[in-house]
Scaffold this active site. Sequence first.
Site, PDB file in Angstrom:
ATOM      1  N   GLY A 183     -17.464  -9.178 -12.190  1.00 30.22           N
ATOM      2  CA  GLY A 183     -16.584  -8.124 -11.697  1.00 30.22           C
ATOM      3  C   GLY A 183     -16.005  -7.367 -12.870  1.00 30.22           C
ATOM      4  O   GLY A 183     -16.462  -7.510 -13.990  1.00 30.22           O
TER       5      GLY A 183
ATOM      6  N   GLU B 262       0.833  -1.210   0.000  1.00 35.40           N
ATOM      7  CA  GLU B 262       0.000   0.000   0.000  1.00 35.40           C
ATOM      8  C   GLU B 262       0.865   1.256   0.000  1.00 35.40           C
ATOM      9  O   GLU B 262       0.518   2.257  -0.627  1.00 35.40           O
ATOM     10  CB  GLU B 262      -0.977   0.007   1.185  1.00 35.40           C
TER      11      GLU B 262
HETATM   12 ZN   LIG Z   1      -2.508  -2.931  -5.021  1.00 38.43          ZN
END
Ligand SMILES: [Zn+2]
Length: 701
Positions: free
Chosen positions: A620, A485
């Site tokens: 999706g 992240e």
């Molecule tokens: Zn990612």
Amino acid sequence: MNLSIDNSLFTCKGLPDFEKFTPGKINNDFPKIIEKLNLDFKNIESTFTTYLESNKISWDNIMNPLSEINEELRWSWGVISHLNSVNNSEELRDVYSKFLPQVINLGNKFGQSKNIYNVLKKLRENNNLSTIKNRILDKEITAMEHSGISLNSEEQKEYNRFSERLGELSTKFSNNVLDATNSWFLILKEKSQVDGLPERVLELMALSAQKHFKNIDKVNIKNGPWKLTLDIPTYTAFMNYASNRELRELLYKAFVSRASQDENDNTEIIDEILLLRKKQAKLLGYNSWAELSLSTKMASKIENVERLLEELRSPALEAAENELLFLNNFAYQKGFNKNEKLKPWDISFWSELLRKEKLNLDQEALRPWFPLNDVLKGLFNLSEKLFEITVVEANGEAPIWNKDVLFFNILDSEKTKIASFYLDPFSRPENKRGGAWMDECLSKNKNSLGEETIPVAYLVCNQTPPSNDKPSLMSFDEVQTLFHEFGHGLQHMLTKIDLPQAAGINNVEWDAVELPSQFMENWCFDKNTLLNIAKHWQTGETLPEEDYEKLCSNRTFHGGMATLRQIHFAITDLRLHSNLSSYKNKSPYEIRKDIAKDTTVLDPIEEDNFLCCFSHIFAGGYSAGYYSYKWAEVLSADAFSMFEEAGLENDKIIKNIGKKFRDTILSQGGSLPPLEIFKSFRGREPQTDPLIRHLGFTKAN
Ligand SMILES: [Zn+2]
């Protein structure tokens, strides 16, 4: 016009004052924002019409007001959806779902305005714009065209009809998967049926049995009953640990045939989805849905994806075959019937036993070496070394939404603040969504008045919280997630692009966006980096080298089979959407079987109809895009290999390459085509060899 909005709440600039955003306040004020934006948009459209007539089409006249209105919407809805994810309550959820359709509606209005489309096209024709601006404009126009804007009214009606139907079908698809998954269960009463399962799994199964029977008032983990279901945690644990082979077979067959029969059958839905996508792509002037999907991605062409997957496929197949052979022999040694071969329902079980014997890695026992503060220190030191930045704690400088949230500033080499970020590290199941993500709080921007905004990121993780007597001790997976992240965050925060449309991760092609994040994960396996971080929180002792080696071996354990599985999914997805003439009269089920011949080491069994629950591509956003996982892995491994080639111990060279990585991939974000940016970093086109080497495969010639 005066809509009297409480300016202290929806300021649309600066850091949001999170505490003030109560569900009641949002409920009261957000409709006014929507109303204002609708009105502003109407005004923009009419002003643009006069610009068209008086030939006053320029970047500033057109793109600035559009970017401002988009930013107002992004800012306002951004706070609400952020809080909905990290500070949820029943009231907030209600407010969120109430306004979501209106926000989508507004977004569609912006994206599907014929007036705006014509103006943008005129802007492209008339002006001598910079490369970056041209790219922003091109992408904007293409996105509008892909929503059917340039079709004649008959075609547009058809296009919309297809879109609506596709929406219904994908909802139906995922409902069928959900219902099929939930309707299957077995009640186990004999201990021999749950032999081998760890206590936490038995507890999970005993709890669901209690819920099932309602009249059991005490959960009995030891004596049952236990409920066996197809939900992922139970299914995976049972396949990994249950020694009862008949039950594993039964469970496996139920799992791979989900949603392929009776009232939850997805077979016909798949046919219709593929047909409608094909028709929709044709309407937009493409030969296939895959061609349409790739036209906006870094891979850009079907053959590029095929080539990359093929380069990985052959070494992965060879590795997977060896792994299977080795696993079979291991099983024979441990008493598996020598007249038989391992079946699909045996693989996970024997793999776990082999992993335990070979690696003897207890991930839980390593937590004391990864207290959050030291991990952060290590991550920041690494970033300072690589990217010439300093990360400083700035708690108290910014409003937060929970007492555990941390705030940091990023300074450049002149000690000027260039970005900030929030870190919300701990799991909080009562009001925080699971998983980990990076999101933008503020984007880098210089507005028409010359006012500058520096980027601010939200980094959200769900790691183990501290307890009374211990700090937050992270698992190695949690450490990797944090690095991942932070990598996304770096691209958002170290951008040098002032135009918000292409700053940070904006405008970056979907198959290139995981490059910085996966790149950062690689450092967790660099011995120097890791051993500098991993110090026992009580004794200060460094993680034993032996444990570091185990973590590395675990990374590549059965990498052949794992990679091949991803390749199988990726090729199947791509070819189902490519309209290949060789597959003309074959059903999707047959096409998949065909592909399985050289992308699996064990043929799918008759009952295996996994397409019927391949939600990534049928429900999706991954259709003709599943390959992206591998694509980004190739890019990040190749980028990291530049550091490896220079020698990871050589700080001076590492710093130079780090600077280059910052100046290209992290700074330029979505301002240029990703291949160009990659080439200016790496000095050549991406290659698959480094990933193949990291996975421990040998390249077939
Ligand atoms: Zn990612």
